[in-house]
Write a protein that holds these residues in place. Structure first.
Motif, PDB file in Angstrom:
ATOM      1  N   ALA A   1      21.955  -8.367  37.101  1.00 18.87           N
ATOM      2  CA  ALA A   1      22.407  -9.473  36.250  1.00 18.87           C
ATOM      3  C   ALA A   1      23.730  -9.992  36.797  1.00 18.87           C
ATOM      4  N   VAL A   2      23.758 -11.256  37.169  1.00 21.61           N
ATOM      5  CA  VAL A   2      24.929 -11.846  37.808  1.00 21.61           C
ATOM      6  C   VAL A   2      25.564 -12.865  36.867  1.00 21.61           C
ATOM      7  N   THR A   3      26.882 -12.763  36.710  1.00 26.73           N
ATOM      8  CA  THR A   3      27.596 -13.738  35.885  1.00 26.73           C
ATOM      9  C   THR A   3      29.076 -13.770  36.244  1.00 26.73           C
TER      10      THR A   3
ATOM     11  N   TRP B   1      35.667 -12.496  40.139  1.00 24.41           N
ATOM     12  CA  TRP B   1      35.094 -12.446  38.782  1.00 24.41           C
ATOM     13  C   TRP B   1      33.615 -12.785  38.707  1.00 24.41           C
ATOM     14  N   LYS B   2      33.006 -13.171  39.815  1.00 21.71           N
ATOM     15  CA  LYS B   2      31.556 -13.327  39.858  1.00 21.71           C
ATOM     16  C   LYS B   2      30.981 -11.938  40.119  1.00 21.71           C
ATOM     17  N   LEU B   3      30.372 -11.346  39.102  1.00 23.46           N
ATOM     18  CA  LEU B   3      29.982  -9.944  39.147  1.00 23.46           C
ATOM     19  C   LEU B   3      28.465  -9.791  39.156  1.00 23.46           C
ATOM     20  N   MET B   4      27.995  -8.805  39.910  1.00 20.36           N
ATOM     21  CA  MET B   4      26.585  -8.418  39.888  1.00 20.36           C
ATOM     22  C   MET B   4      26.485  -7.022  39.255  1.00 20.36           C
ATOM     23  N   PHE B   5      25.916  -7.008  38.047  1.00 25.69           N
ATOM     24  CA  PHE B   5      25.648  -5.734  37.377  1.00 25.69           C
ATOM     25  C   PHE B   5      24.312  -5.204  37.895  1.00 25.69           C
ATOM     26  N   ARG B   6      24.276  -3.932  38.237  1.00 26.15           N
ATOM     27  CA  ARG B   6      23.040  -3.249  38.582  1.00 26.15           C
ATOM     28  C   ARG B   6      22.766  -2.205  37.505  1.00 26.15           C
TER      29      ARG B   6
ATOM     30  N   ASP C   1      36.698 -11.706  30.511  1.00 23.80           N
ATOM     31  CA  ASP C   1      37.672 -11.114  31.421  1.00 23.80           C
ATOM     32  C   ASP C   1      38.055 -12.054  32.561  1.00 23.80           C
ATOM     33  N   SER C   2      37.300 -13.126  32.733  1.00 22.20           N
ATOM     34  CA  SER C   2      37.614 -14.125  33.759  1.00 22.20           C
ATOM     35  C   SER C   2      38.751 -15.029  33.288  1.00 22.20           C
ATOM     36  N   PRO C   3      39.717 -15.322  34.150  1.00 23.27           N
ATOM     37  CA  PRO C   3      40.845 -16.166  33.742  1.00 23.27           C
ATOM     38  C   PRO C   3      40.458 -17.603  33.408  1.00 23.27           C
ATOM     39  N   LEU C   4      39.304 -18.062  33.846  1.00 27.33           N
ATOM     40  CA  LEU C   4      38.873 -19.429  33.555  1.00 27.33           C
ATOM     41  C   LEU C   4      37.975 -19.530  32.325  1.00 27.33           C
ATOM     42  N   TRP C   5      37.581 -18.403  31.754  1.00 28.57           N
ATOM     43  CA  TRP C   5      36.591 -18.423  30.684  1.00 28.57           C
ATOM     44  C   TRP C   5      37.081 -19.149  29.426  1.00 28.57           C
ATOM     45  N   ALA C   6      38.348 -19.009  29.105  1.00 29.67           N
ATOM     46  CA  ALA C   6      38.873 -19.671  27.906  1.00 29.67           C
ATOM     47  C   ALA C   6      38.697 -21.185  27.992  1.00 29.67           C
TER      48      ALA C   6
ATOM     49  N   ASN D   1      30.874 -14.636  23.418  1.00 29.84           N
ATOM     50  CA  ASN D   1      32.148 -14.372  24.084  1.00 29.84           C
ATOM     51  C   ASN D   1      32.180 -12.924  24.570  1.00 29.84           C
ATOM     52  N   HIS D   2      31.232 -12.561  25.423  1.00 28.99           N
ATOM     53  CA  HIS D   2      31.122 -11.184  25.904  1.00 28.99           C
ATOM     54  C   HIS D   2      32.133 -10.883  27.001  1.00 28.99           C
ATOM     55  N   GLY D   3      32.501  -9.625  27.074  1.00 29.55           N
ATOM     56  CA  GLY D   3      33.301  -9.120  28.178  1.00 29.55           C
ATOM     57  C   GLY D   3      32.494  -8.159  29.033  1.00 29.55           C
ATOM     58  N   VAL D   4      33.095  -7.729  30.130  1.00 26.27           N
ATOM     59  CA  VAL D   4      32.411  -6.808  31.037  1.00 26.27           C
ATOM     60  C   VAL D   4      32.011  -5.530  30.312  1.00 26.27           C
ATOM     61  N   ALA D   5      32.897  -4.992  29.487  1.00 23.35           N
ATOM     62  CA  ALA D   5      32.599  -3.749  28.775  1.00 23.35           C
ATOM     63  C   ALA D   5      31.424  -3.917  27.815  1.00 23.35           C
ATOM     64  N   ASP D   6      31.296  -5.087  27.195  1.00 26.33           N
ATOM     65  CA  ASP D   6      30.186  -5.317  26.269  1.00 26.33           C
ATOM     66  C   ASP D   6      28.841  -5.210  26.989  1.00 26.33           C
ATOM     67  N   ILE D   7      28.776  -5.803  28.177  1.00 26.10           N
ATOM     68  CA  ILE D   7      27.532  -5.762  28.953  1.00 26.10           C
ATOM     69  C   ILE D   7      27.221  -4.335  29.383  1.00 26.10           C
ATOM     70  N   ALA D   8      28.221  -3.656  29.941  1.00 25.60           N
ATOM     71  CA  ALA D   8      28.010  -2.286  30.404  1.00 25.60           C
ATOM     72  C   ALA D   8      27.642  -1.360  29.254  1.00 25.60           C
ATOM     73  N   ASP D   9      28.326  -1.486  28.123  1.00 19.85           N
ATOM     74  CA  ASP D   9      28.053  -0.614  26.980  1.00 19.85           C
ATOM     75  C   ASP D   9      26.640  -0.811  26.456  1.00 19.85           C
ATOM     76  N   ALA D  10      26.162  -2.056  26.439  1.00 20.28           N
ATOM     77  CA  ALA D  10      24.825  -2.333  25.918  1.00 20.28           C
ATOM     78  C   ALA D  10      23.760  -1.610  26.743  1.00 20.28           C
ATOM     79  N   PHE D  11      23.902  -1.626  28.045  1.00 24.81           N
ATOM     80  CA  PHE D  11      22.892  -0.990  28.903  1.00 24.81           C
ATOM     81  C   PHE D  11      23.048   0.526  28.937  1.00 24.81           C
ATOM     82  N   ARG D  12      24.272   1.006  28.944  1.00 33.40           N
ATOM     83  CA  ARG D  12      24.452   2.460  28.845  1.00 33.40           C
ATOM     84  C   ARG D  12      23.887   2.984  27.529  1.00 33.40           C
ATOM     85  N   GLY D  13      23.970   2.148  26.488  1.00 34.74           N
ATOM     86  CA  GLY D  13      23.514   2.564  25.170  1.00 34.74           C
ATOM     87  C   GLY D  13      22.031   2.837  25.083  1.00 34.74           C
TER      88      GLY D  13
END
Length: 225
Positions: free
Chosen positions: A137-139, A215-220, A144-149, A165-177
């Protein structure tokens, strides 16, 4: 996911421009993911829009079958018209299970930030992937991105769905969950970034470099085998 809509964007030109604007990023995604041998693999594209990513992936690394799903019915209809003789199928549905099960690989590009219920999304991904398979998942659209606001109200202004208004931790926590192993890469940090000057989203080319490189991140997200 939410209910079906006709189009994601309120202006058709926003969706029509995606293949040209995102092509270079899609190619970088293909290079960064584990796509070396897809000959007998089934691939899922979550939030496929007009289907450009799966077409590019198949033309680059042919695979056995691919399914794209999206909420936007008009975009899905266009994807179906454009697939040619590739082994692709596109569905307008809020339920990933409608695409089938046992996928070997799944992707999304700038989709996960638009999903209100990340825990439900992670659970749906777990349902359709085979054990040991990964979802990339790429976003760069996260708080957490300085331009997101600045970006979030701009995107909301052209979107037919609510922009969370998700952050990096929200995405990671959802999948770890739901049991996934989660890793992330700044996958554009070492590549060439097209510099096209200031725009509505990038005040300068330096902002563009910073955003894409950092800040362009690829979650695996890998389902345990």
């Amino acid at each position: 996911m939410t209910a079906l809509i006709e189009t994601w964007a309120t202006r058709p030109e926003e969706e029509d421009a995606m293949p040209a604007e995102h092509g270079w990023i899609w190619r970088a995604m293909i290079r960064a993911a584990d796509t070396a041998d897809l000959a007998d693999k089934r691939v899922l594209d979550v939030g496929c829009n007009q289907g450009g990513f799966l077409r590019l992936l198949y033309d680059t690394q042919p695979f056995a079958a691919g399914v794209g799903v999206d909420l936007a019915a008009q975009a899905v209809a266009r994807a179906e018209r454009q697939k040619g003789d590739r082994p692709l199928r596109y569905l307008a549905t809020p339920h990933l299970a409608d695409a089938g099960e046992g996928f070997d690989l799944a992707f999304s590009h700038e989709v996960i930030y638009l999903i209100e219920d990340l825990a439900d999304h992670a659970a749906q991904i777990a349902e359709v992937l085979r054990p040991g398979a990964s979802y990339y998942a790429v976003t760069c659209c996260h708080r957490d991105s300085p331009l997101w606001a600045d970006w979030r109200p701009r995107i909301q202004g052209i979107s037919n769905i609510t922009v969370p208004n998700h952050g990096v931790a929200d995405i990671a926590d959802a999948f770890r969950g739901v049991g996934f192993e989660v890793a992330v890469s700044r996958f554009l940090a070492d590549g060439f970034i097209p510099l096209t000057g200031p725009s509505d989203y990038f005040p300068s080319d330096l902002d563009r470099i910073e955003l894409y490189a950092r800040w362009k991140l690829m979650f695996r997200c890998t389902r345990p085998g």
